[in-house]
Design a protein around this motif. Structure first.
Motif, PDB file in Angstrom:
ATOM      1  N   PRO A 316       0.823  -1.220   0.000  1.00 15.43           N
ATOM      2  CA  PRO A 316       0.000   0.000   0.000  1.00 15.43           C
ATOM      3  C   PRO A 316       0.853   1.264   0.000  1.00 15.43           C
ATOM      4  CG  PRO A 316      -0.033  -1.049   2.158  1.00 15.43           C
ATOM      5  CD  PRO A 316       0.661  -2.002   1.242  1.00 15.43           C
ATOM      6  N   GLU A 317       0.363   2.280  -0.686  1.00 16.93           N
ATOM      7  CA  GLU A 317       1.086   3.546  -0.767  1.00 16.93           C
ATOM      8  C   GLU A 317       1.241   4.181   0.614  1.00 16.93           C
ATOM      9  OE1 GLU A 317      -0.549   6.188  -3.637  1.00 16.93           O
ATOM     10  OE2 GLU A 317      -0.123   4.858  -5.346  1.00 16.93           O
ATOM     11  N   LYS A 318       0.264   3.987   1.488  1.00 20.93           N
ATOM     12  CA  LYS A 318       0.338   4.602   2.813  1.00 20.93           C
ATOM     13  C   LYS A 318       1.559   4.113   3.579  1.00 20.93           C
ATOM     14  CE  LYS A 318      -2.458   5.520   6.958  1.00 20.93           C
ATOM     15  NZ  LYS A 318      -3.765   5.287   7.627  1.00 20.93           N
ATOM     16  N   LEU A 319       1.934   2.841   3.402  1.00 19.35           N
ATOM     17  CA  LEU A 319       3.113   2.308   4.071  1.00 19.35           C
ATOM     18  C   LEU A 319       4.369   3.023   3.587  1.00 19.35           C
ATOM     19  CD1 LEU A 319       4.462   0.183   5.899  1.00 19.35           C
ATOM     20  CD2 LEU A 319       4.529  -1.340   3.906  1.00 19.35           C
ATOM     21  N   LEU A 320       4.504   3.184   2.268  1.00 17.15           N
ATOM     22  CA  LEU A 320       5.680   3.861   1.720  1.00 17.15           C
ATOM     23  C   LEU A 320       5.680   5.345   2.065  1.00 17.15           C
ATOM     24  CD1 LEU A 320       7.954   2.468   0.067  1.00 17.15           C
ATOM     25  CD2 LEU A 320       5.870   1.128   0.256  1.00 17.15           C
ATOM     26  N   GLU A 321       4.500   5.947   2.146  1.00 11.53           N
ATOM     27  CA  GLU A 321       4.423   7.355   2.549  1.00 11.53           C
ATOM     28  C   GLU A 321       5.050   7.547   3.923  1.00 11.53           C
ATOM     29  OE1 GLU A 321       0.373   8.521   2.475  1.00 11.53           O
ATOM     30  OE2 GLU A 321       0.166   8.371   0.292  1.00 11.53           O
ATOM     31  N   ARG A 322       4.729   6.649   4.842  1.00  7.88           N
ATOM     32  CA  ARG A 322       5.248   6.779   6.197  1.00  7.88           C
ATOM     33  C   ARG A 322       6.764   6.631   6.222  1.00  7.88           C
ATOM     34  NH1 ARG A 322       1.813   3.854  10.628  1.00  7.88           N
ATOM     35  NH2 ARG A 322       0.475   5.543   9.895  1.00  7.88           N
ATOM     36  N   LEU A 323       7.288   5.652   5.509  1.00  6.76           N
ATOM     37  CA  LEU A 323       8.729   5.396   5.517  1.00  6.76           C
ATOM     38  C   LEU A 323       9.508   6.522   4.849  1.00  6.76           C
ATOM     39  CD1 LEU A 323       8.714   1.596   4.595  1.00  6.76           C
ATOM     40  CD2 LEU A 323       8.632   2.641   6.863  1.00  6.76           C
ATOM     41  N   ILE A 324       9.024   6.970   3.691  1.00  5.17           N
ATOM     42  CA  ILE A 324       9.732   8.016   2.956  1.00  5.17           C
ATOM     43  C   ILE A 324       9.672   9.339   3.702  1.00  5.17           C
ATOM     44  CG2 ILE A 324       9.697   9.391   0.829  1.00  5.17           C
ATOM     45  CD1 ILE A 324       8.813   6.819  -0.638  1.00  5.17           C
ATOM     46  N   SER A 325       8.520   9.677   4.260  1.00  3.57           N
ATOM     47  CA  SER A 325       8.383  10.932   5.004  1.00  3.57           C
ATOM     48  C   SER A 325       9.318  10.958   6.206  1.00  3.57           C
ATOM     49  CB  SER A 325       6.937  11.124   5.470  1.00  3.57           C
ATOM     50  OG  SER A 325       6.055  11.248   4.368  1.00  3.57           O
ATOM     51  N   ALA A 326       9.512   9.806   6.834  1.00  2.00           N
ATOM     52  CA  ALA A 326      10.347   9.745   8.029  1.00  2.00           C
ATOM     53  C   ALA A 326      11.836   9.727   7.720  1.00  2.00           C
ATOM     54  CB  ALA A 326       9.988   8.509   8.855  1.00  2.00           C
ATOM     55  N   SER A 327      12.232   9.081   6.615  1.00  4.78           N
ATOM     56  CA  SER A 327      13.646   8.758   6.421  1.00  4.78           C
ATOM     57  C   SER A 327      14.290   9.351   5.181  1.00  4.78           C
ATOM     58  CB  SER A 327      13.814   7.230   6.400  1.00  4.78           C
ATOM     59  OG  SER A 327      13.398   6.670   7.624  1.00  4.78           O
ATOM     60  N   CYS A 328      13.577  10.157   4.436  1.00  4.35           N
ATOM     61  CA  CYS A 328      14.182  10.811   3.271  1.00  4.35           C
ATOM     62  C   CYS A 328      13.882  12.296   3.324  1.00  4.35           C
ATOM     63  CB  CYS A 328      13.639  10.223   1.962  1.00  4.35           C
ATOM     64  SG  CYS A 328      14.402  10.938   0.479  1.00  4.35           S
ATOM     65  N   PRO A 329      14.901  13.158   3.304  1.00  2.76           N
ATOM     66  CA  PRO A 329      14.649  14.599   3.355  1.00  2.76           C
ATOM     67  C   PRO A 329      13.931  15.083   2.098  1.00  2.76           C
ATOM     68  CG  PRO A 329      16.943  14.164   2.854  1.00  2.76           C
ATOM     69  CD  PRO A 329      16.329  12.837   3.192  1.00  2.76           C
ATOM     70  N   GLU A 330      13.321  16.234   2.180  1.00  3.80           N
ATOM     71  CA  GLU A 330      12.672  16.818   1.010  1.00  3.80           C
ATOM     72  C   GLU A 330      13.691  16.979  -0.110  1.00  3.80           C
ATOM     73  OE1 GLU A 330      10.515  20.339   1.882  1.00  3.80           O
ATOM     74  OE2 GLU A 330       9.421  19.466   3.574  1.00  3.80           O
ATOM     75  N   ASN A 331      13.265  16.651  -1.327  1.00  8.16           N
ATOM     76  CA  ASN A 331      14.122  16.688  -2.521  1.00  8.16           C
ATOM     77  C   ASN A 331      15.217  15.626  -2.485  1.00  8.16           C
ATOM     78  OD1 ASN A 331      12.775  19.008  -3.634  1.00  8.16           O
ATOM     79  ND2 ASN A 331      13.891  20.248  -2.141  1.00  8.16           N
ATOM     80  N   GLY A 332      15.144  14.698  -1.518  1.00  7.66           N
ATOM     81  CA  GLY A 332      16.128  13.628  -1.447  1.00  7.66           C
ATOM     82  C   GLY A 332      15.879  12.553  -2.494  1.00  7.66           C
ATOM     83  N   LEU A 333      16.747  11.538  -2.493  1.00  8.54           N
ATOM     84  CA  LEU A 333      16.707  10.483  -3.507  1.00  8.54           C
ATOM     85  C   LEU A 333      16.346   9.148  -2.879  1.00  8.54           C
ATOM     86  CD1 LEU A 333      17.219   9.423  -6.380  1.00  8.54           C
ATOM     87  CD2 LEU A 333      19.674   9.345  -5.822  1.00  8.54           C
ATOM     88  N   VAL A 334      15.278   8.522  -3.402  1.00  5.45           N
ATOM     89  CA  VAL A 334      14.783   7.223  -2.935  1.00  5.45           C
ATOM     90  C   VAL A 334      15.081   6.170  -3.999  1.00  5.45           C
ATOM     91  CG1 VAL A 334      12.734   5.901  -2.280  1.00  5.45           C
ATOM     92  CG2 VAL A 334      12.918   8.315  -1.639  1.00  5.45           C
ATOM     93  N   ALA A 335      15.488   4.975  -3.576  1.00  3.22           N
ATOM     94  CA  ALA A 335      15.734   3.884  -4.520  1.00  3.22           C
ATOM     95  C   ALA A 335      15.046   2.613  -4.041  1.00  3.22           C
ATOM     96  CB  ALA A 335      17.233   3.627  -4.677  1.00  3.22           C
TER      97      ALA A 335
END
Length: 392
Positions: A316-335
């Motif tokens: 679910p997108e909500k799960l990834l929203e929580r992880l990315i919001s917590a652990s990736c700064p704004e304008n950061g890079l996710v892989a």
């Protein structure tokens, strides 16, 4: 007498480190792996240019978003090597999320469905890896697969970067030991539990109703922004009234929202007087408790959900929203190097982060590409592993 899996683990980790070291040694040589761009995908023709390689005055070193088709071991090697168009991404990725197959002996090869069409042809030998998490030597083969990949992922992470590895009961405890060896036990942050509330009729055991996410950092100074359990829900609901992370009485005095009316009565009773315009009803910096390590408020994707792409193992997108919001700064890079249906990229795009995803399964890449186009994502590169040689 054959060795137990616990006895094999040191050798598996050592072999994984050697394999990764051999790949890293070849990055500057003639055998370096490269990426070939097959398409510049521009979901909307109305977009005014694209933000990489110096287009429209942008920084020529800006990292383009990428969808990569091919073995993730080779994809990561290519990202580490860089090329004439884009520099090496060694130490540049802020957050890695992977949802690798769980060594469950499940076979997903016949279950991939694209919107409007069905893929029923037999997959290639390479693509079978993406659809069937079955290996010749069971869990030992699984760990031998994941170990060198984790080493390369660590090299790609920035000094403040971190990684989530999404697993279940089949192999999570073994992968924890492998990650302790590769990332260091001192860099283990959390074991997260995602309790998804799936129905079960099990009668001989407790129903298996959760996944595990292992959360590690590259070093001690990792980025983390605490997540408050009700913060995002209420912020979305009251977004037009939030100022300085607070909702004040003056902004909502005439609102018909039932929750606001209840809060007005509660605060009025607490203060023992009529409210003033500046009285705070909701303070998002103080009011809601910090999300703990058990996620019980995120369900599996329902069959009629708008985000459901009919893709097995889709998260679910909500799960990834929580992880990315917590652990990736704004304008950061996710892989995400086991991209599946592209959830990590879709969420990163929506949250204003850059992204790189790869998958060995052609159907996965097709699903992710269409998903991002339908989302009207920023232009991105569709790439594949280029020509390479393997030293004998």
């Amino acid at each position: 007498m054959s060795k137990s899996l616990l006895e094999q683990l040191p050798g598996i980790v050592a072999a994984g480190k050697r394999q990764a070291a051999q790949i890293l040694e070849q990055l500057e040589g003639r055998n370096r792996v490269s990426l070939q761009t097959r398409e510049l995908v521009i979901p909307s023709k109305d977009r005014g240019g694209f933000n990489f390689w110096g287009n429209d005055g942008a920084d020529a070193t800006e990292t383009p978003n990428r969808l990569i088709y091919g073995d993730n071991l080779l994809a990561m090697a290519a990202l580490l090597a860089g090329d004439e168009d884009t520099p090496s991404l060694r130490g540049k990725i802020d957050l890695i999320y992977i949802d690798p197959p769980f060594d469950s002996k499940a076979d997903y090869r016949t279950k991939i469905t694209l919107p409007g069409t069905t893929i029923d042809q037999k997959p290639t030998v390479l693509e079978q890896f993406a659809y069937s998490d079955t290996w010749s030597e069971g869990t030992a083969s699984y760990l031998a697969m994941i170990a060198p990949r984790l080493v390369l992922m660590r090299d790609l992470l920035s000094d403040t970067g971190s990684i989530y590895v999404h697993l279940d009961w089949h192999v999570g405890h073994y992968v924890k030991i492998v990650m302790d060896e590769i990332f260091g036990r001192e860099n283990f942050i959390n074991e997260l539990i995602w309790r998804y509330g799936k129905m079960s009729n099990a009668t001989r055991r407790y129903p298996q109703n959760h996944d595990t996410l292992l959360y590690y950092s590259k070093g001690p100074d990792y980025f983390f922004k605490p997540v408050r359990s009700a913060d995002s829900e209420y912020k979305t609901r009251f977004a037009r009234w939030v100022v300085d992370n607070k909702v004040r009485y003056g902004a909502v005095a005439h609102s018909d929202d039932k929750l606001i009316k209840l809060r007005i009565r509660k605060v009025t009773k607490e203060l023992g007087r009529d409210l003033n315009d500046d009285d705070v009803l909701f303070d998002f910096d103080r009011e809601f408790k910090t999300q703990d390590d058990v996620f019980y408020d995120i369900s599996i994707i329902k069959g009629n959900a708008a985000e459901n792409l009919g893709f097995d193992t889709q998260k679910p997108e909500k799960l990834l929203e929580r992880l990315i919001s917590a652990s990736c700064p704004e304008n950061g890079l996710v892989a995400d190097f086991f991209a599946g249906s592209g959830t990590a990229a879709a969420v990163a795009e929506r949250l204003g982060r850059k992204w790189i995803i790869s998958d060995l399964g052609k159907p996965s890449v097709m699903v992710a590409r269409k998903r991002l186009i339908d989302q009207d994502a920023k232009p991105f590169l569709y790439q594949a592993i280029g020509d390479y040689q393997v030293e004998q």
